[in-house]
Design a protein around this motif. Structure first.
Motif, PDB file in Angstrom:
ATOM      1  N   ASP A   1       3.435  11.420   9.406  1.00  0.00           N
ATOM      2  CA  ASP A   1       3.384  11.746   7.977  1.00  0.00           C
ATOM      3  C   ASP A   1       3.565  13.248   7.826  1.00  0.00           C
ATOM      4  OD1 ASP A   1       0.634  13.201   7.699  1.00  0.00           O
ATOM      5  OD2 ASP A   1       0.108  11.372   8.777  1.00  0.00           O
TER       6      ASP A   1
ATOM      7  N   ILE B   1      -1.397   6.637   6.030  1.00  0.00           N
ATOM      8  CA  ILE B   1      -1.436   6.454   4.578  1.00  0.00           C
ATOM      9  C   ILE B   1      -2.706   7.069   4.001  1.00  0.00           C
ATOM     10  CG2 ILE B   1      -1.541   4.747   2.726  1.00  0.00           C
ATOM     11  CD1 ILE B   1       0.033   2.836   4.579  1.00  0.00           C
ATOM     12  N   ARG B   2      -3.805   6.837   4.676  1.00  0.00           N
ATOM     13  CA  ARG B   2      -5.107   7.279   4.166  1.00  0.00           C
ATOM     14  C   ARG B   2      -5.242   8.796   4.133  1.00  0.00           C
ATOM     15  NH1 ARG B   2     -10.926   5.570   6.866  1.00  0.00           N
ATOM     16  NH2 ARG B   2     -12.240   5.973   5.043  1.00  0.00           N
TER      17      ARG B   2
ATOM     18  N   LEU C   1       0.832  -1.205   0.000  1.00  0.00           N
ATOM     19  CA  LEU C   1       0.000   0.000   0.000  1.00  0.00           C
ATOM     20  C   LEU C   1       0.865   1.253   0.000  1.00  0.00           C
ATOM     21  CD1 LEU C   1      -2.815   1.210   0.080  1.00  0.00           C
ATOM     22  CD2 LEU C   1      -2.802   0.950   2.579  1.00  0.00           C
ATOM     23  N   LEU C   2       1.943   1.224   0.760  1.00  0.00           N
ATOM     24  CA  LEU C   2       2.868   2.355   0.781  1.00  0.00           C
ATOM     25  C   LEU C   2       3.473   2.586  -0.603  1.00  0.00           C
ATOM     26  CD1 LEU C   2       4.635   1.529   4.162  1.00  0.00           C
ATOM     27  CD2 LEU C   2       3.348   3.623   3.708  1.00  0.00           C
TER      28      LEU C   2
ATOM     29  N   SER D   1       2.110   1.647  -3.504  1.00  0.00           N
ATOM     30  CA  SER D   1       1.063   2.067  -4.438  1.00  0.00           C
ATOM     31  C   SER D   1       0.774   3.562  -4.313  1.00  0.00           C
ATOM     32  CB  SER D   1      -0.223   1.271  -4.196  1.00  0.00           C
ATOM     33  OG  SER D   1      -0.812   1.614  -2.946  1.00  0.00           O
ATOM     34  N   LYS D   2       0.985   4.125  -3.103  1.00  0.00           N
ATOM     35  CA  LYS D   2       0.799   5.562  -2.882  1.00  0.00           C
ATOM     36  C   LYS D   2       2.070   6.352  -3.201  1.00  0.00           C
ATOM     37  CE  LYS D   2      -3.433   5.484  -1.155  1.00  0.00           C
ATOM     38  NZ  LYS D   2      -4.572   6.225  -1.735  1.00  0.00           N
ATOM     39  N   GLN D   3       3.140   5.622  -3.607  1.00  0.00           N
ATOM     40  CA  GLN D   3       4.428   6.226  -3.945  1.00  0.00           C
ATOM     41  C   GLN D   3       4.972   7.081  -2.803  1.00  0.00           C
ATOM     42  OE1 GLN D   3       3.656   8.258  -7.681  1.00  0.00           O
ATOM     43  NE2 GLN D   3       3.934   6.370  -8.856  1.00  0.00           N
ATOM     44  N   LEU D   4       4.866   6.534  -1.604  1.00  0.00           N
ATOM     45  CA  LEU D   4       5.340   7.254  -0.424  1.00  0.00           C
ATOM     46  C   LEU D   4       6.793   6.910  -0.122  1.00  0.00           C
ATOM     47  CD1 LEU D   4       2.267   6.834   1.962  1.00  0.00           C
ATOM     48  CD2 LEU D   4       2.926   8.887   0.708  1.00  0.00           C
TER      49      LEU D   4
ATOM     50  N   SER E   1      -1.065  10.891   2.852  1.00  0.00           N
ATOM     51  CA  SER E   1      -0.258  10.536   1.670  1.00  0.00           C
ATOM     52  C   SER E   1       0.045  11.748   0.794  1.00  0.00           C
ATOM     53  CB  SER E   1      -0.972   9.464   0.844  1.00  0.00           C
ATOM     54  OG  SER E   1      -2.256   9.900   0.437  1.00  0.00           O
ATOM     55  N   ASP E   2      -0.731  12.840   0.959  1.00  0.00           N
ATOM     56  CA  ASP E   2      -0.456  14.037   0.162  1.00  0.00           C
ATOM     57  C   ASP E   2       0.872  14.681   0.541  1.00  0.00           C
ATOM     58  OD1 ASP E   2      -1.603  14.600   2.627  1.00  0.00           O
ATOM     59  OD2 ASP E   2      -2.496  16.483   1.977  1.00  0.00           O
TER      60      ASP E   2
END
Length: 311
Positions: A241, A215-216, A177-178, A180-183, A219-220
């Motif tokens: 974050d 993450i939710r 998931l991390l 996929s969010k490109q974090l 992520s921005d």
């Protein structure tokens, strides 16, 4: 002799008069107290019984009554909070369940009536149905978990727990998931093992909730972080974050049952408002504390603190 008798009679009459006056004064005070007490109870106000008296017994009675009033007012306040909380819980759950149920019904109707659907389309819809049903199950499990945690007879088994291992495992579980969010992921877990008296399942749930929230909602900011560190005779786990953050006016309420972060961080997401409340309950069940600090697009961090085990 007659003079002495007259004096005795006069003294007795004075004593009787004084006693009668004291009796009537006491009766008046008690009547006033009774009327004031009835008014306060009927109006369910936060008033106290304030009546001036020099009578020692009446003073003690007033103190006792005011203590009972104070307790009664706390009970009423707790009841009203619980009532409002349950009302909001019902509303939130109805909202959160209505949408997936409506979607599920739409998919079922399509599967039932669309005879020209290809096998590939059918498999795709079945997959979507499965995911929606899983979402509903997760929501229901959260609700029942919170009810269990808040029950008076709930006890959590505790044992020696290696925190390093659970932290690494929790990050790995969210790694896809991390990505996929490109974090950008920044992890700081020391080589030396740190231990606490805890419950592994509960600790994993705490980390899962905090990581998912970061993450939710964050992520921005493009960065996710987790650190484990010593703090004297305690151990701190920080999940952070660099996202939009949480306004100061919301920070004192994010752990309240059913308070959602939707308004506080990102209105595009909908949540049940249960996750952080469960996180706080689990943390406190293991004799820990949790706190929040947030500076928009700089650092928003949830920090859990537990007593360190050194044996």
């Amino acid at each position: 002799m007659t003079t002495v008798f007259i004096i005795i009679i006069a003294a007795l009459l004075i004593i009787i008069g004084l006693q009668y006056t004291a009796h009537m004064t006491l009766k008046k005070k008690l009547t006033q107290m009774s009327m004031e007490l009835a008014r306060i109870v009927e109006n369910e106000s936060a008033e106290k019984l304030l009546i001036h008296t020099d009578h020692t017994v009446v003073k003690k009675l007033l103190i006792g009554i005011n203590r009972l009033l104070d307790h009664n007012q706390r009970v009423i306040a707790d009841y009203n909070r619980t009532k409002d909380s349950l009302k909001k819980m019902t509303s939130n759950m109805s909202h959160d369940m209505r949408t997936p149920l409506t979607v599920i019904l739409g998919y079922v109707e399509r599967l039932k009536h669309d005879q020209g659907m290809t096998d590939e389309q059918r498999e795709e819809i079945i997959g979507r149905l499965h995911r929606k049903i899983e979402n509903i199950i997760v929501l229901l499990n959260q609700f029942f978990e919170l009810v269990k945690l808040e029950s008076e007879d709930y006890t959590m088994p505790l044992s020696r727990l290696c925190m390093n291992e659970v932290c690494r495992k929790s990050v790995l579980e969210h790694y896809e998931l991390l990505q996929s969010k490109q974090l950008k992921v920044e992890i700081d877990i020391p080589e030396e093992n740190l231990y606490m008296l805890g419950n592994e399942t509960a600790f994993q749930r705490i980390l899962s909730n905090l990581i998912s929230n970061a993450i939710r909602y964050g992520s921005d900011g493009g960065v996710f972080g987790l650190s484990l560190r010593e703090a004297g005779d305690q151990v701190e786990i920080e999940v952070w974050d660099r996202g939009k953050g949480i306004d100061e006016i919301h920070q004192s309420r994010v752990f309240d049952r059913l308070y959602t972060l939707d308004d506080a961080r990102n209105p595009n997401f909908q949540g049940s408002g249960i996750g952080l409340s469960i996180t706080k309950q689990l943390t406190e069940a293991m004799k820990g504390t949790i706190r929040l600090s947030s500076k928009p697009y700089e650092k928003t961090a949830f920090t859990c603190t537990f007593q360190r085990m050194t044996y």
